[in-house]
Scaffold this motif. Structure first.
Motif, PDB file in Angstrom:
ATOM      1  N   ALA A 161       1.766   7.438  -1.086  1.00 25.51           N
ATOM      2  CA  ALA A 161       1.487   6.967   0.236  1.00 25.51           C
ATOM      3  C   ALA A 161       0.465   5.774  -0.365  1.00 25.51           C
ATOM      4  O   ALA A 161       0.606   4.569   0.300  1.00 25.51           O
ATOM      5  CB  ALA A 161       0.614   7.887   0.955  1.00 25.51           C
ATOM      6  N   LEU A 162      -0.376   5.971  -1.354  1.00 24.53           N
ATOM      7  CA  LEU A 162      -1.156   4.963  -1.793  1.00 24.53           C
ATOM      8  C   LEU A 162      -0.294   3.886  -2.420  1.00 24.53           C
ATOM      9  O   LEU A 162      -0.603   2.586  -1.965  1.00 24.53           O
ATOM     10  CB  LEU A 162      -2.087   5.403  -2.721  1.00 24.53           C
ATOM     11  N   ALA A 163       0.745   4.202  -3.134  1.00 22.31           N
ATOM     12  CA  ALA A 163       1.612   3.099  -3.678  1.00 22.31           C
ATOM     13  C   ALA A 163       2.390   2.443  -2.592  1.00 22.31           C
ATOM     14  O   ALA A 163       2.582   1.158  -2.621  1.00 22.31           O
ATOM     15  CB  ALA A 163       2.605   3.812  -4.694  1.00 22.31           C
ATOM     16  N   ARG A 164       2.766   3.094  -1.687  1.00 20.14           N
ATOM     17  CA  ARG A 164       3.251   2.377  -0.352  1.00 20.14           C
ATOM     18  C   ARG A 164       2.368   1.299   0.246  1.00 20.14           C
ATOM     19  O   ARG A 164       2.736   0.333   0.358  1.00 20.14           O
ATOM     20  CB  ARG A 164       3.966   3.418   0.404  1.00 20.14           C
ATOM     21  N   TYR A 165       1.355   1.775   0.493  1.00 19.42           N
ATOM     22  CA  TYR A 165       0.067   1.046   0.905  1.00 19.42           C
ATOM     23  C   TYR A 165      -0.042  -0.399   0.149  1.00 19.42           C
ATOM     24  O   TYR A 165      -0.231  -1.194   0.816  1.00 19.42           O
ATOM     25  CB  TYR A 165      -1.275   1.866   1.026  1.00 19.42           C
ATOM     26  N   ASN A 166      -0.051  -0.146  -1.006  1.00 23.00           N
ATOM     27  CA  ASN A 166      -0.157  -1.307  -1.923  1.00 23.00           C
ATOM     28  C   ASN A 166       0.926  -2.159  -2.318  1.00 23.00           C
ATOM     29  O   ASN A 166       1.004  -3.339  -3.034  1.00 23.00           O
ATOM     30  CB  ASN A 166      -0.877  -0.703  -3.424  1.00 23.00           C
TER      31      ASN A 166
END
Length: 190
Positions: A161-166
Motif C-alpha cells: 500500500a505504501l509503495a502504491r501511495y508513493n
C-alpha cells in the motif's frame, strides 16, 4: 476495558505529580491548550486515551514542530482523519515524516504538495479545484483516503500500500523508509 473517570483522573494526577519532580510543570497556557484539544478530539474512545496519545505524540513531534498549539492541532487532525479512513494514526505520522518532515508547504520535484505529498491532479479528479493541498485538514483527508484505498486494494499489506501511495510498487525502499520511521519514532506499544 473502561475505567471510571475518577480513577483515570487520579492516575493522571499521580503521574503528573511524579513526573513534576523530574521535569518542570507545564505552563498554564499549554495546559489550557491541551484541555481544549482533548475536548475537540472526537476520534478517541475516551478522554483518557486522548490525553495520553496527544501528550505522547506531542512530545515526539516537538523536534519538528516547536509550537505546541500547532502540534496539538495537527495531531488531532491526524488522529481524526486516520481513524475515519481506518488507518493507524502512527502510520500516517510516519508517512508524513518520510514525505515532508512535517512541512505543510513542501512541494516535491514532481509537484506533490503538503505534508502527505498529495498530487494536485486529485483536485481535478474530484471536481474540487478550489481545495488547498497545503491546508493540513485537506491534505490529511486526501492522503489518508488514498492510503486507505491502497491498503484495501492490497488486502492489508502495508508495504504494498505504501509503495502504491508513493508510485514505487515493486521497489522496497520507500515502504522500508516509512515503516522504519514508524518503528523508530511513532510506534506505540499496546
Amino acid at each position: 476495558m473502561k475505567y471510571p473517570y475518577w480513577l483515570c483522573a487520579l492516575t493522571l494526577v499521580v503521574a503528573m505529580q511524579a513526573s513534576a519532580s523530574i521535569r518542570q510543570a507545564p505552563e498554564p497556557e499549554l495546559r489550557d491548550l491541551m484541555q481544549r484539544t482533548v475536548a475537540e478530539a472526537g476520534s478517541f474512545q475516551d478522554r483518557f486515551d486522548a490525553e495520553v496519545w496527544l501528550l505522547d505524540m506531542s512530545t515526539r513531534l516537538k523536534r519538528f514542530m516547536p509550537d505546541a498549539g500547532e502540534r496539538l492541532t495537527l495531531l488531532r487532525l491526524v488522529h481524526q482523519e486516520a481513524s475515519k479512513a481506518g488507518l493507524k494514526p502512527e502510520w500516517v505520522l510516519a508517512l508524513i515524516h518520510a514525505e515532508s518532515h512535517f512541512d505543510r508547504f513542501a512541494i516535491s520535484s514532481v509537484g506533490a504538495q503538503g505534508m502527505m505529498q498529495v498530487m494536485p491532479f486529485w483536485k481535478a479528479e474530484l471536481g474540487r479545484p478550489q481545495d488547498n493541498l497545503t491546508d493540513n485538514a485537506t491534505n490529511l483527508r486526501y492522503g489518508c483516503t488514498i492510503l486507505s484505498y491502497y491498503l484495501k486494494k492490497e488486502n492489508g499489506d502495508i508495504n504494498r500500500a505504501l509503495a502504491r501511495y508513493n508510485g514505487s510498487l515493486g521497489k522496497p525502499h520507500y515502504p522500508a523508509k516509512v515503516l522504519g520511521f514508524w518503528q523508530d519514532f511513532w510506534y506505540v506499544r499496546p
